[in-house]
Design a protein around this motif. Structure first.
Motif, PDB file in Angstrom:
ATOM      1  N   TRP A 156       0.841  -1.201   0.000  1.00  0.00           N
ATOM      2  CA  TRP A 156       0.000   0.000   0.000  1.00  0.00           C
ATOM      3  C   TRP A 156       0.878   1.255   0.000  1.00  0.00           C
ATOM      4  CZ3 TRP A 156      -5.538  -0.266   0.764  1.00  0.00           C
ATOM      5  CH2 TRP A 156      -6.167   0.975   0.895  1.00  0.00           C
ATOM      6  N   THR A 157       1.917   1.253   0.826  1.00  0.00           N
ATOM      7  CA  THR A 157       2.837   2.391   0.888  1.00  0.00           C
ATOM      8  C   THR A 157       3.475   2.642  -0.473  1.00  0.00           C
ATOM      9  OG1 THR A 157       3.330   1.970   3.217  1.00  0.00           O
ATOM     10  CG2 THR A 157       4.928   3.296   1.988  1.00  0.00           C
ATOM     11  N   GLU A 158       3.909   1.570  -1.108  1.00  0.00           N
ATOM     12  CA  GLU A 158       4.542   1.721  -2.414  1.00  0.00           C
ATOM     13  C   GLU A 158       3.553   2.213  -3.458  1.00  0.00           C
ATOM     14  OE1 GLU A 158       7.429  -0.819  -5.444  1.00  0.00           O
ATOM     15  OE2 GLU A 158       6.642  -1.747  -3.616  1.00  0.00           O
ATOM     16  N   ALA A 159       2.317   1.733  -3.397  1.00  0.00           N
ATOM     17  CA  ALA A 159       1.309   2.133  -4.382  1.00  0.00           C
ATOM     18  C   ALA A 159       1.027   3.626  -4.331  1.00  0.00           C
ATOM     19  CB  ALA A 159       0.020   1.343  -4.163  1.00  0.00           C
ATOM     20  N   ILE A 160       1.027   4.233  -3.131  1.00  0.00           N
ATOM     21  CA  ILE A 160       0.665   5.644  -2.991  1.00  0.00           C
ATOM     22  C   ILE A 160       1.872   6.572  -3.038  1.00  0.00           C
ATOM     23  CG2 ILE A 160      -1.429   5.133  -1.695  1.00  0.00           C
ATOM     24  CD1 ILE A 160       0.043   5.861   0.867  1.00  0.00           C
ATOM     25  N   SER A 161       3.081   6.009  -3.166  1.00  0.00           N
ATOM     26  CA  SER A 161       4.282   6.837  -3.228  1.00  0.00           C
ATOM     27  C   SER A 161       4.586   7.200  -4.675  1.00  0.00           C
ATOM     28  CB  SER A 161       5.475   6.086  -2.622  1.00  0.00           C
ATOM     29  OG  SER A 161       5.269   5.848  -1.247  1.00  0.00           O
ATOM     30  N   ALA A 162       4.883   8.468  -4.912  1.00  0.00           N
ATOM     31  CA  ALA A 162       5.174   8.920  -6.266  1.00  0.00           C
ATOM     32  C   ALA A 162       6.501   8.331  -6.758  1.00  0.00           C
ATOM     33  CB  ALA A 162       5.234  10.447  -6.288  1.00  0.00           C
ATOM     34  N   PRO A 163       6.505   7.807  -7.998  1.00  0.00           N
ATOM     35  CA  PRO A 163       5.383   7.677  -8.923  1.00  0.00           C
ATOM     36  C   PRO A 163       4.431   6.566  -8.482  1.00  0.00           C
ATOM     37  CG  PRO A 163       7.302   6.599  -9.837  1.00  0.00           C
ATOM     38  CD  PRO A 163       7.748   7.250  -8.564  1.00  0.00           C
ATOM     39  N   MET A 164       3.159   6.909  -8.369  1.00  0.00           N
ATOM     40  CA  MET A 164       2.169   5.952  -7.907  1.00  0.00           C
ATOM     41  C   MET A 164       1.911   4.873  -8.964  1.00  0.00           C
ATOM     42  SD  MET A 164      -0.569   8.437  -5.956  1.00  0.00           S
ATOM     43  CE  MET A 164      -0.787   9.546  -7.354  1.00  0.00           C
ATOM     44  N   GLY A 165       1.281   3.788  -8.521  1.00  0.00           N
ATOM     45  CA  GLY A 165       0.974   2.734  -9.470  1.00  0.00           C
ATOM     46  C   GLY A 165       0.513   1.472  -8.780  1.00  0.00           C
ATOM     47  N   PRO A 166       0.168   0.443  -9.553  1.00  0.00           N
ATOM     48  CA  PRO A 166      -0.297  -0.819  -8.977  1.00  0.00           C
ATOM     49  C   PRO A 166       0.860  -1.651  -8.442  1.00  0.00           C
ATOM     50  CG  PRO A 166      -0.300  -0.943 -11.377  1.00  0.00           C
ATOM     51  CD  PRO A 166       0.096   0.462 -11.024  1.00  0.00           C
ATOM     52  N   VAL A 167       0.622  -2.352  -7.341  1.00  0.00           N
ATOM     53  CA  VAL A 167       1.604  -3.225  -6.713  1.00  0.00           C
ATOM     54  C   VAL A 167       0.976  -4.610  -6.566  1.00  0.00           C
ATOM     55  CG1 VAL A 167       3.048  -3.609  -4.676  1.00  0.00           C
ATOM     56  CG2 VAL A 167       2.658  -1.280  -5.504  1.00  0.00           C
ATOM     57  N   TRP A 168       1.753  -5.644  -6.850  1.00  0.00           N
ATOM     58  CA  TRP A 168       1.260  -7.021  -6.964  1.00  0.00           C
ATOM     59  C   TRP A 168       1.685  -7.823  -5.739  1.00  0.00           C
ATOM     60  CZ3 TRP A 168      -1.317  -9.320 -11.221  1.00  0.00           C
ATOM     61  CH2 TRP A 168      -1.350 -10.719 -11.268  1.00  0.00           C
TER      62      TRP A 168
END
Length: 550
Positions: A155-167
């Motif tokens: 979740w942290t990685e998904a909302i950190s710029a550059p944002m994106g989907p995490v699997w």
């Protein structure tokens, strides 16, 4: 842990769901599957709303649309193998456009991982490797105790710029096995800070302060970074014309005296940008569309701001500032003073060259016999309330909208990041789930067939989405490209259904109208409850960005 048969035994699926709830998730999109049953059983004990799509890539599009509309993280549950793979086209759009998502995919039991010859149902050699091109990172969880931390990190990685989907992958037996781990009570995910380097801000301010002909390209990162207020302030200080890319549409006031709107594909706009002595590029790679299909040859210096380091200078030399667009523009705005002398565009003001450029664009369109297309788009815009969110598929109407759509106080979203078909309708469904407000989706007949099954989703969840299908009997964009390139089109013509009867078979009200009636049909549909469909049978043409009318 209780062993009383009357007491539900918590398992790995509960840990996934509890962590998502603690992180603030409200909604999950997806489709159940054999290896994911532990996830879906856990949903029954949660407060999360589950939205059941009919095809996995549409579930990914819906989670994307939900995130864009609400600013929340989209959550997607996937089954193993075919289900996971089918989602990848949808995830490519989210990855290309920087949409934060947490994707939880099931896996075969741990003992089968890497053992290709066991022949387990849905088995892949390396499932997460399949997602590597369309997600920021991929994780495999092998022990239930690791679930909360892994989901929180994702979740942290998904909302950190550059944002994106995490699997995130969780094997079937990890989801189903009873756990001793206590219930997740809280989880915290804060985005990593991504500020600009101070010396780069200082250098950029020097360039901009000395510029005689500054201009700005506002890309999708401007919106993602919530940099609109700083952009307006900087543009007005510099008296710099601003053009928005399709992804940046809405980042700058449409009718502002310095607004070039979104006519980034017209050669007159390209000419102005090439003449700038300093060009500020915010959240854009200067890619295919923004560079007017790589015809853009800037003569001045470029300052490029982007949170994704791989984007910087990818299409030409620049002063690259790797930072979140919102933080970078706020820093520029704070350090920048209005220059003592006004810009000089060869004896004209910035406002004058902006107005002149838009007049040239209009004159070019006037010379191309595009009255049908221009009135059609104007009628849609007149029907759509100012604050309504719109989602556009890859269709001729959307190509027009990239350039001519005034987003006003609503949001404009399209699939131009990856350019896949089928985004518009499921993306709009996701937005409607998140806001419970009416949303407009626009598709062609070709792209509509990619997401036609989601009429069932719309009906099941009673989602207030009006779907405008522009039916020209084929892949209209490709038809026009092929005729222009080869003198004829091949494999672009399509047999199609009666979209009105098809929608009605799902229990979704529908109507057919001609282009002249599209405004009334939309206005009446917007006033209804639940989902509905408007079909227009017409052949639209693209505008020519060069030559004619030049």
């Amino acid at each position: 842990m209780s062993t009383d048969p009357g007491t539900a035994v918590r398992n790995g699926g509960d840990l996934v769901v509890e962590t998502l709830e603690a992180l603030g998730a409200t909604t999950v999109f997806g489709i159940p599957g054999q290896h994911a049953l532990g996830l879906f059983d856990a949903l029954s004990r949660s407060t999360l709303e589950f939205v059941s799509s009919r095809v996995e890539n549409n579930a990914a599009f819906a989670a994307d649309g939900f995130s864009r509309a609400t600013g929340q993280v989209g959550v997607l549950f996937l089954s193993t193998g075919p289900g996971a793979l089918t989602s990848l086209a949808g995830l490519q759009e989210a990855y290309a456009t920087g949409v934060p998502m947490v994707v939880v995919a099931s896996q075969i039991p741990i003992e089968g991982l890497g053992a290709r010859r066991r022949g387990m149902l849905h088995q892949l050699d390396d499932q997460k490797a399949s997602a590597a091109n369309v997600t920021k990172s991929q994780r495999l969880i092998q022990h239930a105790s690791g679930i909360p931390s892994a989901i929180q990190d994702a979740w942290t990685e998904a909302i950190s710029a550059p944002m994106g989907p995490v699997w995130v992958e969780v094997p079937q037996n990890v989801l189903l096995a009873p756990v001793m781990v206590p219930a997740v009570e809280d989880a915290l995910a804060e985005p990593f800070d991504n500020p600009p380097r101070s010396e780069l801000v200082t250098e950029a301010v020097k360039w901009l302060s000395a510029a005689k002909r500054p201009a700005v390209i506002a890309g999708g990162g401007t919106r993602r970074g919530r940099a609109e207020e700083s952009l307006l302030s900087v543009a007005e200080k510099l008296h710099a014309p601003v053009v928005c890319t399709p992804g940046g549409n809405g980042a700058f006031p449409w009718n502002h005296p310095l607004s070039l709107q979104s006519w980034v594909e017209d050669r007159h706009t390209t000419d102005l940008l090439e003449d700038a002595d300093v060009l500020l590029v915010i959240g854009s790679s200067l890619g295919e569309v923004t560079s007017n299909y790589f015809t853009f040859a800037p003569r001045g210096r470029i300052i490029q701001i982007d949170a994704e380091p791989r984007v910087l200078e990818s299409n030409g030399p620049a002063l690259g500032i790797r930072a979140d667009a919102g933080q970078a523009m706020a820093a520029l705005d704070a350090a920048l003073q209005a220059p003592a002398t006004a810009p000089d565009w060869h004896g004209r003001t910035a406002e004058e060259v902006t107005a002149d450029t838009l007049a040239k664009v209009s004159a070019r369109l006037d010379a191309q016999d595009l009255n049908l297309e221009r009135k059609f788009m104007a009628d849609i815009r007149a029907a759509v309330p100012d604050a309504m969110k719109t989602y556009w598929d890859m269709t001729i109407a959307a190509y027009w909208a990239w350039s001519c759509w005034d987003a006003r106080s609503g949001q404009f979203h399209s699939a131009q990041g990856a350019g896949g078909l089928g985004y518009g309708y499921p993306g709009a469904l996701g937005a409607a789930v998140g806001t419970r407000e009416r949303v407009l989706a626009v598709s062609g007949d070709g792209s509509a067939m990619y997401s036609i099954a989601e009429l069932a989703t719309a009906r099941q969840h009673d989602l207030p989405v009006t779907w405008l299908i522009v039916d020209d009997g084929g892949y209209g964009v490709l038809r026009e490209y092929m005729v222009d390139a080869f003198g004829k089109a091949t494999a672009t013509e399509l047999a199609g259904p009666d979209f009105v009867k098809l929608a009605e078979s799902f229990g979704v009200p529908a109507r057919c109208t001609d282009p002249a009636g599209v405004r009334q049909a939309l206005e009446e549909s917007f006033a209804q409850e639940g989902p509905n469909v408007v079909v227009v049978q017409t052949l639209l043409r693209l505008f020519a960005p060069t030559h004619l009318g030049s």
